[in-house]
Design a protein around this motif. Sequence first.
Motif, PDB file in Angstrom:
ATOM      1  N   GLU A  55      32.716 -17.418 -14.584  1.00 56.84           N
ATOM      2  CA  GLU A  55      33.418 -18.792 -14.717  1.00 56.84           C
ATOM      3  C   GLU A  55      33.434 -19.759 -13.566  1.00 56.84           C
ATOM      4  OE1 GLU A  55      37.075 -18.552 -17.221  1.00 56.84           O
ATOM      5  OE2 GLU A  55      37.312 -16.543 -16.227  1.00 56.84           O
ATOM      6  N   ARG A  56      33.672 -20.943 -13.858  1.00 62.46           N
ATOM      7  CA  ARG A  56      33.552 -22.011 -12.833  1.00 62.46           C
ATOM      8  C   ARG A  56      34.999 -22.235 -12.478  1.00 62.46           C
ATOM      9  NH1 ARG A  56      29.171 -26.564 -14.656  1.00 62.46           N
ATOM     10  NH2 ARG A  56      27.410 -25.270 -15.125  1.00 62.46           N
ATOM     11  N   GLU A  57      34.967 -22.838 -11.069  1.00 61.31           N
ATOM     12  CA  GLU A  57      36.207 -23.296 -10.413  1.00 61.31           C
ATOM     13  C   GLU A  57      37.242 -22.154 -10.233  1.00 61.31           C
ATOM     14  OE1 GLU A  57      36.957 -27.600 -11.413  1.00 61.31           O
ATOM     15  OE2 GLU A  57      36.782 -26.625 -13.452  1.00 61.31           O
ATOM     16  N   VAL A  58      36.684 -21.045  -9.854  1.00 58.81           N
ATOM     17  CA  VAL A  58      37.428 -19.918  -9.574  1.00 58.81           C
ATOM     18  C   VAL A  58      37.759 -19.940  -8.345  1.00 58.81           C
ATOM     19  CG1 VAL A  58      37.802 -17.494  -9.484  1.00 58.81           C
ATOM     20  CG2 VAL A  58      36.397 -18.458 -11.430  1.00 58.81           C
ATOM     21  N   LYS A  59      39.145 -20.039  -7.763  1.00 53.57           N
ATOM     22  CA  LYS A  59      39.631 -20.093  -6.429  1.00 53.57           C
ATOM     23  C   LYS A  59      40.880 -19.231  -6.237  1.00 53.57           C
ATOM     24  CE  LYS A  59      41.245 -23.143  -2.819  1.00 53.57           C
ATOM     25  NZ  LYS A  59      41.482 -24.615  -2.419  1.00 53.57           N
ATOM     26  N   GLN A  60      40.810 -18.389  -5.386  1.00 49.09           N
ATOM     27  CA  GLN A  60      42.023 -17.671  -5.157  1.00 49.09           C
ATOM     28  C   GLN A  60      43.452 -18.434  -4.607  1.00 49.09           C
ATOM     29  OE1 GLN A  60      41.912 -13.934  -2.534  1.00 49.09           O
ATOM     30  NE2 GLN A  60      43.283 -15.149  -1.447  1.00 49.09           N
ATOM     31  N   LEU A  61      44.606 -18.226  -5.211  1.00 46.13           N
ATOM     32  CA  LEU A  61      45.690 -19.062  -4.970  1.00 46.13           C
ATOM     33  C   LEU A  61      46.602 -18.148  -4.009  1.00 46.13           C
ATOM     34  CD1 LEU A  61      46.429 -20.556  -8.482  1.00 46.13           C
ATOM     35  CD2 LEU A  61      45.291 -21.660  -6.448  1.00 46.13           C
ATOM     36  N   SER A  62      46.638 -16.887  -4.312  1.00 44.44           N
ATOM     37  CA  SER A  62      47.577 -15.961  -3.407  1.00 44.44           C
ATOM     38  C   SER A  62      47.037 -14.560  -3.498  1.00 44.44           C
ATOM     39  CB  SER A  62      49.161 -16.059  -4.216  1.00 44.44           C
ATOM     40  OG  SER A  62      48.982 -15.351  -5.373  1.00 44.44           O
ATOM     41  N   TYR A  63      47.589 -13.475  -2.546  1.00 40.02           N
ATOM     42  CA  TYR A  63      47.197 -12.156  -2.732  1.00 40.02           C
ATOM     43  C   TYR A  63      48.432 -11.500  -2.171  1.00 40.02           C
ATOM     44  CZ  TYR A  63      46.914 -12.839   2.322  1.00 40.02           C
ATOM     45  OH  TYR A  63      47.110 -12.910   3.621  1.00 40.02           O
ATOM     46  N   VAL A  87      51.331 -13.667  -0.680  1.00 33.57           N
ATOM     47  CA  VAL A  87      51.141 -14.740   0.343  1.00 33.57           C
ATOM     48  C   VAL A  87      50.201 -15.790  -0.264  1.00 33.57           C
ATOM     49  CG1 VAL A  87      49.572 -15.296   2.528  1.00 33.57           C
ATOM     50  CG2 VAL A  87      50.945 -13.104   2.032  1.00 33.57           C
ATOM     51  N   GLU A  88      50.785 -17.020  -0.364  1.00 37.25           N
ATOM     52  CA  GLU A  88      49.881 -18.170  -0.836  1.00 37.25           C
ATOM     53  C   GLU A  88      48.898 -18.577   0.081  1.00 37.25           C
ATOM     54  OE1 GLU A  88      52.718 -21.287  -2.240  1.00 37.25           O
ATOM     55  OE2 GLU A  88      53.679 -19.953  -3.467  1.00 37.25           O
ATOM     56  N   SER A  89      47.309 -18.210  -0.312  1.00 40.18           N
ATOM     57  CA  SER A  89      46.592 -18.404   0.464  1.00 40.18           C
ATOM     58  C   SER A  89      45.214 -18.048  -0.260  1.00 40.18           C
ATOM     59  CB  SER A  89      46.537 -17.539   1.605  1.00 40.18           C
ATOM     60  OG  SER A  89      45.406 -17.685   2.475  1.00 40.18           O
ATOM     61  N   ASP A  90      44.248 -18.931  -0.046  1.00 41.94           N
ATOM     62  CA  ASP A  90      42.824 -18.624  -0.605  1.00 41.94           C
ATOM     63  C   ASP A  90      42.089 -17.672   0.287  1.00 41.94           C
ATOM     64  OD1 ASP A  90      42.216 -20.509   1.498  1.00 41.94           O
ATOM     65  OD2 ASP A  90      40.935 -21.619   0.231  1.00 41.94           O
ATOM     66  N   ILE A  95      41.697 -10.298   6.761  1.00 42.21           N
ATOM     67  CA  ILE A  95      43.083 -10.256   6.869  1.00 42.21           C
ATOM     68  C   ILE A  95      43.761  -9.229   7.679  1.00 42.21           C
ATOM     69  CG2 ILE A  95      45.190 -10.350   5.473  1.00 42.21           C
ATOM     70  CD1 ILE A  95      43.330 -12.615   4.831  1.00 42.21           C
ATOM     71  N   VAL A  96      44.440  -9.586   8.747  1.00 43.74           N
ATOM     72  CA  VAL A  96      44.785  -8.597  10.048  1.00 43.74           C
ATOM     73  C   VAL A  96      45.873  -7.505   9.411  1.00 43.74           C
ATOM     74  CG1 VAL A  96      45.574  -8.174  12.207  1.00 43.74           C
ATOM     75  CG2 VAL A  96      43.844 -10.123  11.489  1.00 43.74           C
ATOM     76  N   TYR A  97      45.744  -6.507   9.231  1.00 42.07           N
ATOM     77  CA  TYR A  97      46.958  -5.735   9.073  1.00 42.07           C
ATOM     78  C   TYR A  97      47.893  -5.905   9.873  1.00 42.07           C
ATOM     79  CZ  TYR A  97      49.206  -0.877   8.973  1.00 42.07           C
ATOM     80  OH  TYR A  97      50.224  -0.190   8.828  1.00 42.07           O
ATOM     81  N   ALA A  98      49.195  -5.960   9.351  1.00 48.50           N
ATOM     82  CA  ALA A  98      50.384  -6.293  10.092  1.00 48.50           C
ATOM     83  C   ALA A  98      51.465  -5.151   9.459  1.00 48.50           C
ATOM     84  CB  ALA A  98      50.792  -7.587   9.747  1.00 48.50           C
ATOM     85  N   GLY A  99      51.114  -3.876   9.271  1.00 48.42           N
ATOM     86  CA  GLY A  99      52.003  -3.149   8.932  1.00 48.42           C
ATOM     87  C   GLY A  99      52.856  -2.174   9.951  1.00 48.42           C
ATOM     88  N   GLN A 100      53.165  -0.874   9.510  1.00 52.35           N
ATOM     89  CA  GLN A 100      53.635   0.056  10.471  1.00 52.35           C
ATOM     90  C   GLN A 100      52.488   0.430  11.471  1.00 52.35           C
ATOM     91  OE1 GLN A 100      56.689   1.303  10.561  1.00 52.35           O
ATOM     92  NE2 GLN A 100      57.065   0.069   8.762  1.00 52.35           N
TER      93      GLN A 100
END
Length: 918
Positions: A55-63, A87-90, A95-100
């Motif tokens: 499809e056209r115009e596919v953009k990520q809004l969150s993850y 997380v609202e982000s494209d 993406i840096v792991y930020a867990g335990q």
Amino acid sequence: MKKKLIFFALLSLILFPSCVEINKDVTDLRCEYAVEPQGIDILNPRLSWKITSNEREVKQLSYRILVASTLENLNAETGDLWDSGVVESDESQNIVYAGQALKSRTNCYWKVKITTTKGEKEWSKTASWTMGLLENADWEAQWTGLDKATPDDALKGRSRLAARYLRKEFEPENKKIKSATLHISGLGLYEAYINGSRIGKQVLSPTPTDYDKSVKYNTFDVTKLIAKGKNAIGVTLGNGRYFGMRFDANNELAGRQYFGFPKLLAQLEIAYSDGSQQTIVSDDTWKITADGPIRANNEYDGEEYDATKELIGWNKVGYDDGFWQTAELVAAPAGKLEGQLNPNIQIMETIKPLSIKQLNEETYILDMGQNMVGWLAMTLRGEKGKQVKLRFSEVLKEDGSLYLANIRDAQVTDKYTLKGEKSESWEPSFTYHGFRFVEITGYPGVPTVKNFSGKVIYDEMETTGHFETSDTTINQIYKNAYWGIRGNYRGMPTDCPQRDERMGWLGDRAVGSQGESFVFDNHLLYAKWLDDIEESQREDGSIPDVAPNYWVIYSDNMTWPGAYVIIANMLYEQFGDKEPIVKHYDSMKKWMAYIQSKYLTDNIMTKDTYGDWCMPPERPELIHSEDPARKTDAAVLGTTFYFRMLTLLEKYAGMLGKTEDIQQFAEEAEAVKASFNAKYLNTETMQYSNNTVTANLLALCYGMVPEEYQKGVFENIVNKTLVDFNGHISTGLVGAQWLMRGLSDNGRPDIALKIATNRDYPSWGFMIEHDATTIWELWNGNTADPAMNSHNHVMLLGDLLVWFYEYLGGIKAAEPGFKKIEMKPCAPEGLNFVNASLKSVYGTIESAWKKEEGKFSWTINVPANTSAVIYVPATDENKVSESGKPASTAEGVKFVELRDGYAVYEIASGKYNFSASN
């Protein structure tokens, strides 16, 4: 829709391909660089995914990312290691792991859920990574080997050292095995087996380093190889770059690095279902012998294999190793032990020979039809003890025999002694060759092409680019470049693969690395190479010309070490990877401070070592020009490059928020620019120094020319090229880094096209006219002194491949990693079509245009979660259509303006078909 996972590298060397499906969108998951990576030493790995859609115009809004320590937890949507939350982000890359906090051996399973402009998607399928051994205390294994020569070995002149064979039998506990993991580093090179089964697909591993600074280990999941009862692990050690290939009379290596005899570090960890563990390690309980079939192995000289000395079953249970020695505990390498992130070398392709001809009574010449890098595999049958010799070269003499003068001191000879069985097959383990032709002597009977195959080896990586045009010369140049580039990927980018050199010369790969990044996913290779460069940096800040510095050359110039700064920028712009800049910024600053303190006089960088290397000389037998009019002044090269380094470091300082550094670099750059123009710009003739194309071109492309003189300086470039050099290239590798783009950016792509399609001297086409299937080291490589006429170099490509993709193909990163794409195809007279594509970190970018009967047709694909600014050749917006409709009304298309003969549009992701009529 399903799609195989795409990843940046292979660390475990055992692939576990899987698919993820999210309705119409597919997300490919990557952890840092690897698929199902084993042995990651990074405490905060970066996670990435790729979205594909029709499809056209596919953009990520969150993850939302979940990372769990078990599959059960992940399937229950419990991120006990990390739950990023929504997380609202494209952003979908790095993406840096930020867990335990992650610990040694931790298994990490992860997945991601995204929301796009087309709605929320289901969870992706699972990917995973495994942490390596993070602490020294995690290693129970000890370095093991044999720190001495055997009677057949030689430590003077051309070194000769037999392979070491090590073995150990062990018995797992009588319990259910949950997993078995092998951590291994065999220096210089290793092949490992469990119960006779080869571990992994890698060859010539681990990756080469300065072993006094770092040593890489590989990690494998070997669970399926462990049997009940007794087991055997076996390892063969080759010499690689760890044991020196050349010694002088005093057993020393003047100007070369030597590290020691081959050695092994291996740790097999068996985890049982009841929670208990068992560890088998390399130590002095292993057995070792050098009296096996590999009698000698050396990258320069080849491998000697005596099949009559094969150790049948040596890597299996029950072998009688009573005559073997007990392995010794040996000193560890000085370098830090680290998990290897870049992929190992593999056999990436197998090709069949073109022909075989008899040269004399006992000698045959095999023609592979292609200058390749790797080795020859053969099958044969003959009398026990007879020896077959294989000698390799790139070209032939007029009488049909091998031309070996340009191989210099390398012996490039493999030897195989038959064991006398009905059918035998062999290929080497610890050498490689750069060759098209093979001289075969001693072969029993009459050899045919069916008896041989060529194994093409280079770093395991994906071919990400495709490029073809209506011009056959350009297409063949591209093919030659493809073969030359991959033939010089050896865990480091080497200059050549055939003679007694094969080194990582920095100057060869500055802008060249960018061109290569359109053809191959070379991200990991160059990220690793930047580490090699920093490891080779001296305490005072000096950077070598060769890294790893197996040849110890610190000549203190700008043009070669400058690749350090330039390649970091390439990794950021082409792959969106900022980490190399973060990691190496202080080291780069240190180098600049050093070079400034020693050689900057009145804001002029006075030092240069190599000049505009390998410019076309005035006589066919010369390597380097003797004519002062052709040479670019050393201070011109040094100062222009110094200015370029300052502007790049100013950019890096801005990215890193180093305010004081920004101001410092900017002020220094302005001072250098002013002094350079005062000293070298003739404002009457509007030329720099002695008016070489390189002197004018670098000043112009680096932004050093005052605006009122830019047109005149460019006219000097044009006149020099068209008049003095009859429309041919006149630069060496330094000037060639900006030649094609400089001509095109200033309105003369026609000259660039002429240079690219010339078939007479000097040109890439001239090489083709003389049967080249790779790129030569010299423009006159067929006539120059054989001391330096490699037929497989890539340094003279300059910015040609960048020009192919960014200008002819119209695929250029407008934002790092091609998050936003600039698509502005250059369609000079003489080209009727170009088809180009690139698998970027976000997905496949496609640009295919053709000119036909006054109509320009252009098919474009923009990956999901990206956008593009496109330039359609047109002077009237109403004459541009997309899929048969007025372009400005099409879905995902927004008209911006008419500019310089183009209709400019912003387009969202998707596939488009534009056309414009005159």
